[in-house]
Design a protein around this motif. Structure first.
Motif, PDB file in Angstrom:
ATOM      1  N   THR A  10     -26.783  -4.326 -18.595  1.00 17.45           N
ATOM      2  CA  THR A  10     -25.712  -4.928 -17.779  1.00 17.45           C
ATOM      3  C   THR A  10     -24.542  -3.940 -17.719  1.00 17.45           C
ATOM      4  O   THR A  10     -24.313  -3.188 -18.669  1.00 17.45           O
ATOM      5  CB  THR A  10     -25.219  -6.265 -18.360  1.00 17.45           C
ATOM      6  OG1 THR A  10     -24.360  -6.001 -19.476  1.00 17.45           O
ATOM      7  CG2 THR A  10     -26.371  -7.173 -18.800  1.00 17.45           C
ATOM      8  N   GLY A  11     -23.832  -3.939 -16.605  1.00 11.29           N
ATOM      9  CA  GLY A  11     -22.730  -2.972 -16.458  1.00 11.29           C
ATOM     10  C   GLY A  11     -23.248  -1.556 -16.320  1.00 11.29           C
ATOM     11  O   GLY A  11     -22.596  -0.585 -16.714  1.00 11.29           O
ATOM     12  N   ILE A  34     -28.159  -4.064 -14.031  1.00  9.93           N
ATOM     13  CA  ILE A  34     -27.310  -5.100 -13.430  1.00  9.93           C
ATOM     14  C   ILE A  34     -25.887  -4.550 -13.316  1.00  9.93           C
ATOM     15  O   ILE A  34     -25.409  -3.904 -14.243  1.00  9.93           O
ATOM     16  CB  ILE A  34     -27.250  -6.347 -14.341  1.00  9.93           C
ATOM     17  CG1 ILE A  34     -28.593  -7.066 -14.403  1.00  9.93           C
ATOM     18  CG2 ILE A  34     -26.157  -7.300 -13.882  1.00  9.93           C
ATOM     19  CD1 ILE A  34     -28.566  -8.327 -15.263  1.00  9.93           C
ATOM     20  N   ASP A  35     -25.234  -4.847 -12.200  1.00 13.81           N
ATOM     21  CA  ASP A  35     -23.788  -4.618 -12.108  1.00 13.81           C
ATOM     22  C   ASP A  35     -23.255  -5.467 -10.958  1.00 13.81           C
ATOM     23  O   ASP A  35     -23.991  -5.740 -10.014  1.00 13.81           O
ATOM     24  CB  ASP A  35     -23.443  -3.144 -11.858  1.00 13.81           C
ATOM     25  CG  ASP A  35     -22.095  -2.753 -12.447  1.00 13.81           C
ATOM     26  OD1 ASP A  35     -22.056  -1.946 -13.389  1.00 13.81           O
ATOM     27  OD2 ASP A  35     -21.053  -3.264 -11.966  1.00 13.81           O
ATOM     28  N   PHE A  58     -32.663  -2.534  -9.560  1.00 10.26           N
ATOM     29  CA  PHE A  58     -31.241  -2.857  -9.702  1.00 10.26           C
ATOM     30  C   PHE A  58     -30.965  -4.255  -9.153  1.00 10.26           C
ATOM     31  O   PHE A  58     -31.423  -4.594  -8.071  1.00 10.26           O
ATOM     32  CB  PHE A  58     -30.396  -1.828  -8.932  1.00 10.26           C
ATOM     33  CG  PHE A  58     -28.935  -2.044  -9.121  1.00 10.26           C
ATOM     34  CD1 PHE A  58     -28.275  -1.471 -10.193  1.00 10.26           C
ATOM     35  CD2 PHE A  58     -28.217  -2.874  -8.261  1.00 10.26           C
ATOM     36  CE1 PHE A  58     -26.921  -1.701 -10.408  1.00 10.26           C
ATOM     37  CE2 PHE A  58     -26.865  -3.110  -8.464  1.00 10.26           C
ATOM     38  CZ  PHE A  58     -26.216  -2.515  -9.539  1.00 10.26           C
ATOM     39  N   TYR A  59     -30.227  -5.050  -9.918  1.00  7.07           N
ATOM     40  CA  TYR A  59     -29.810  -6.382  -9.464  1.00  7.07           C
ATOM     41  C   TYR A  59     -28.285  -6.412  -9.380  1.00  7.07           C
ATOM     42  O   TYR A  59     -27.616  -6.110 -10.374  1.00  7.07           O
ATOM     43  CB  TYR A  59     -30.233  -7.453 -10.468  1.00  7.07           C
ATOM     44  CG  TYR A  59     -31.725  -7.637 -10.613  1.00  7.07           C
ATOM     45  CD1 TYR A  59     -32.397  -8.612  -9.870  1.00  7.07           C
ATOM     46  CD2 TYR A  59     -32.461  -6.862 -11.514  1.00  7.07           C
ATOM     47  CE1 TYR A  59     -33.765  -8.803 -10.018  1.00  7.07           C
ATOM     48  CE2 TYR A  59     -33.829  -7.043 -11.670  1.00  7.07           C
ATOM     49  CZ  TYR A  59     -34.472  -8.016 -10.917  1.00  7.07           C
ATOM     50  OH  TYR A  59     -35.827  -8.207 -11.071  1.00  7.07           O
ATOM     51  N   GLU A  60     -27.764  -6.781  -8.203  1.00  8.48           N
ATOM     52  CA  GLU A  60     -26.309  -6.902  -8.074  1.00  8.48           C
ATOM     53  C   GLU A  60     -25.898  -8.344  -8.360  1.00  8.48           C
ATOM     54  O   GLU A  60     -26.360  -9.272  -7.700  1.00  8.48           O
ATOM     55  CB  GLU A  60     -25.866  -6.500  -6.651  1.00  8.48           C
ATOM     56  CG  GLU A  60     -24.362  -6.590  -6.504  1.00  8.48           C
ATOM     57  CD  GLU A  60     -23.843  -5.979  -5.209  1.00  8.48           C
ATOM     58  OE1 GLU A  60     -24.605  -5.285  -4.508  1.00  8.48           O
ATOM     59  OE2 GLU A  60     -22.651  -6.204  -4.909  1.00  8.48           O
ATOM     60  N   GLY A  61     -25.056  -8.522  -9.354  1.00  5.28           N
ATOM     61  CA  GLY A  61     -24.600  -9.875  -9.673  1.00  5.28           C
ATOM     62  C   GLY A  61     -23.716  -9.885 -10.897  1.00  5.28           C
ATOM     63  O   GLY A  61     -23.480  -8.853 -11.532  1.00  5.28           O
ATOM     64  N   CYS A  81     -35.411  -5.097 -24.948  1.00  2.00           N
ATOM     65  CA  CYS A  81     -34.051  -5.237 -25.468  1.00  2.00           C
ATOM     66  C   CYS A  81     -33.080  -5.401 -24.291  1.00  2.00           C
ATOM     67  O   CYS A  81     -33.396  -4.999 -23.170  1.00  2.00           O
ATOM     68  CB  CYS A  81     -33.682  -3.973 -26.249  1.00  2.00           C
ATOM     69  SG  CYS A  81     -32.137  -4.060 -27.165  1.00  2.00           S
ATOM     70  N   ILE A  82     -31.921  -5.992 -24.557  1.00  2.00           N
ATOM     71  CA  ILE A  82     -30.863  -6.079 -23.549  1.00  2.00           C
ATOM     72  C   ILE A  82     -29.633  -5.341 -24.073  1.00  2.00           C
ATOM     73  O   ILE A  82     -29.229  -5.534 -25.222  1.00  2.00           O
ATOM     74  CB  ILE A  82     -30.520  -7.547 -23.235  1.00  2.00           C
ATOM     75  CG1 ILE A  82     -31.763  -8.233 -22.638  1.00  2.00           C
ATOM     76  CG2 ILE A  82     -29.322  -7.642 -22.282  1.00  2.00           C
ATOM     77  CD1 ILE A  82     -31.608  -9.705 -22.335  1.00  2.00           C
ATOM     78  N   LEU A  83     -29.085  -4.474 -23.240  1.00  2.00           N
ATOM     79  CA  LEU A  83     -27.852  -3.756 -23.603  1.00  2.00           C
ATOM     80  C   LEU A  83     -26.733  -4.310 -22.731  1.00  2.00           C
ATOM     81  O   LEU A  83     -26.796  -4.188 -21.504  1.00  2.00           O
ATOM     82  CB  LEU A  83     -28.006  -2.248 -23.365  1.00  2.00           C
ATOM     83  CG  LEU A  83     -29.026  -1.545 -24.262  1.00  2.00           C
ATOM     84  CD1 LEU A  83     -30.398  -1.500 -23.584  1.00  2.00           C
ATOM     85  CD2 LEU A  83     -28.586  -0.129 -24.571  1.00  2.00           C
ATOM     86  N   HIS A  84     -25.739  -4.915 -23.378  1.00  2.00           N
ATOM     87  CA  HIS A  84     -24.706  -5.624 -22.624  1.00  2.00           C
ATOM     88  C   HIS A  84     -23.394  -4.829 -22.590  1.00  2.00           C
ATOM     89  O   HIS A  84     -22.549  -4.953 -23.461  1.00  2.00           O
ATOM     90  CB  HIS A  84     -24.483  -6.998 -23.260  1.00  2.00           C
ATOM     91  CG  HIS A  84     -23.492  -7.848 -22.533  1.00  2.00           C
ATOM     92  ND1 HIS A  84     -23.472  -7.990 -21.154  1.00  2.00           N
ATOM     93  CD2 HIS A  84     -22.473  -8.633 -22.986  1.00  2.00           C
ATOM     94  CE1 HIS A  84     -22.486  -8.801 -20.811  1.00  2.00           C
ATOM     95  NE2 HIS A  84     -21.865  -9.200 -21.900  1.00  2.00           N
TER      96      HIS A  84
END
Ligand code: UFG
Length: 341
Positions: A10-11, A34-35, A58-61, A81-84
């Motif tokens: 994310t970001g 995501i961004d 890529f997901y815009e949101g 994994c998720i990197l926030h």
């Protein structure tokens, strides 16, 4: 060749997110991004493509939007994994607009954790900050130092987020919280760097834009602090060194046997450098003048902080590779590239 591993970032169009995506590709991961472009645009995504030669999903949101995140996680089932990274990060802006900071930074973490739970995703790397320490009693500060009152709403959001992580970890999460000191510099290829929207809030982009004559002069916020030259002291770390630490942190999570885990790591160099020293060093490294004036203190600023990175050095098998001179040179090369100088 290791098995390719899909990770959600994310970001990802932001400064640290984009540099981390490059290091993820370099280490054989497959980042999905995501961004919402609230503090970024598509420029860094092009830089990622230019450096890696890779395309990506890529997901815009907005990470405050449950429906959006549920849609992403329902399509991306095999995440390792998720990197926030997604968050607001400007100390001064947070003093002026505190509610916007609490809503965005705390809200997006809560939303992400809810959605992770729903989709049985349990590994998270969280972008925390050395601002959680407030003004520590002794420096270099290590991870066991108690949180002092945060000097800014921004710092308070990171303290709250860390508290939330402590409280949820028992629900089956494996989490690493990385406490960044002051990331500066740019990718050595000059294809990626910091790209503030509007006038920069942070010191190094303000220096490079002043050197590029986009700004008339830098204001040094305060020279009456209790430090050798009176200006604030920070631990400036090259953004690529910081990015590499995220890959090591994921490897640490993969190795960990325990079903739930929360570890925090300082990501800094261990060396404190003052604002005035940094301005002088920039001149030495680039031979370019940076006109500056001394102004009043900026509300929310911590006087001096630098980190003890021993825990990350040992447990993540990570240490910084770039010097402050490398960081300033790379930041300048990036500024010259985007300005066509
Ligand atoms: N500064 C100036 N003039 C400027 C900009 C900054 O003198 O035009 C000074 C600040 O007063 C401070 C130092 O430079 O003393 C560093 O300021 P930054 O805004 O670059 O960085 P901060 O330390 O305030 O904050 C940054 C990130 C945060 C992070 C924090 C950790 O923006 O996300 O580092 O210290 F949490």
């Amino acid at each position: 060749m290791m098995e390719r591993k899909k990770v959600l970032v994310t970001g990802a169009a932001g400064y640290i997110g984009a540099h981390t995506v490059v290091e993820l590709f370099n280490s054989g991961y497959e980042p999905v991004m995501i961004d919402n472009f609230s503090k970024s645009d598509k420029t860094l995504l092009s830089g990622i493509r230019a450096i890696t030669g890779k395309d990506f999903k890529f997901y815009e949101g907005d990470c405050n939007d449950n429906i959006f995140l549920e849609n992403v996680l329902s399509q991306e089932r095999e995440l390792s994994c998720i990197l926030h990274f997604a968050a607001f990060k400007s100390v001064g802006e947070s003093v002026a607009q505190p509610l916007m900071y609490y809503k965005n930074n705390v809200g997006s973490l809560i939303t992400l954790l809810e959605v992770m739970k729903k989709f049985n995703q349990n590994k998270l790397i969280f972008s925390s900050s050395c601002t959680v320490y407030g003004q520590p009693d002794s420096i270099p500060v290590n991870e066991s130092a108690p949180f002092k009152r945060a000097e800014s709403p921004y710092g308070a959001t990171k303290q709250m987020c860390e508290r939330i992580l402590e409280d949820v970890v028992g629900n089956g999460f494996k989490i690493i919280s990385l406490r960044y000191f002051n990331p500066i510099g740019a990718h050595p290829s000059a294809q990626l760097g910091e790209l503030p929207v509007g006038a920069p809030n942070n010191l190094v982009p303000y220096i490079t834009q002043t050197a590029a004559k986009v700004r008339n002069k830098l204001t040094v916020f305060g020279n009456d602090y209790n430090t050798p030259d009176g200006s604030c002291i920070r631990d400036f770390i090259h953004v690529v060194d910081l990015a590499v630490a995220h890959v090591r942190a994921m490897e640490f999570l993969d190795r960990a046997q325990s079903p739930t885990l929360l570890e925090t790591f300082n990501l800094g160099t261990g060396v404190g450098v003052s604002v005035l020293e940094l301005v002088n060093e920039f001149k030495k490294v680039t031979n370019v003048e940076v006109p500056f004036t001394i102004g009043p203190r900026r509300p929310g600023d911590v006087e001096k902080v630098y980190g003890d990175p021993t825990k990350a050095n040992k447990l993540l098998d990570w240490k910084t590779k770039y010097s402050i001179q490398d960081s300033l040179l790379h930041a300048w090369q990036w500024e010259k590239k985007i300005r066509g100088i």
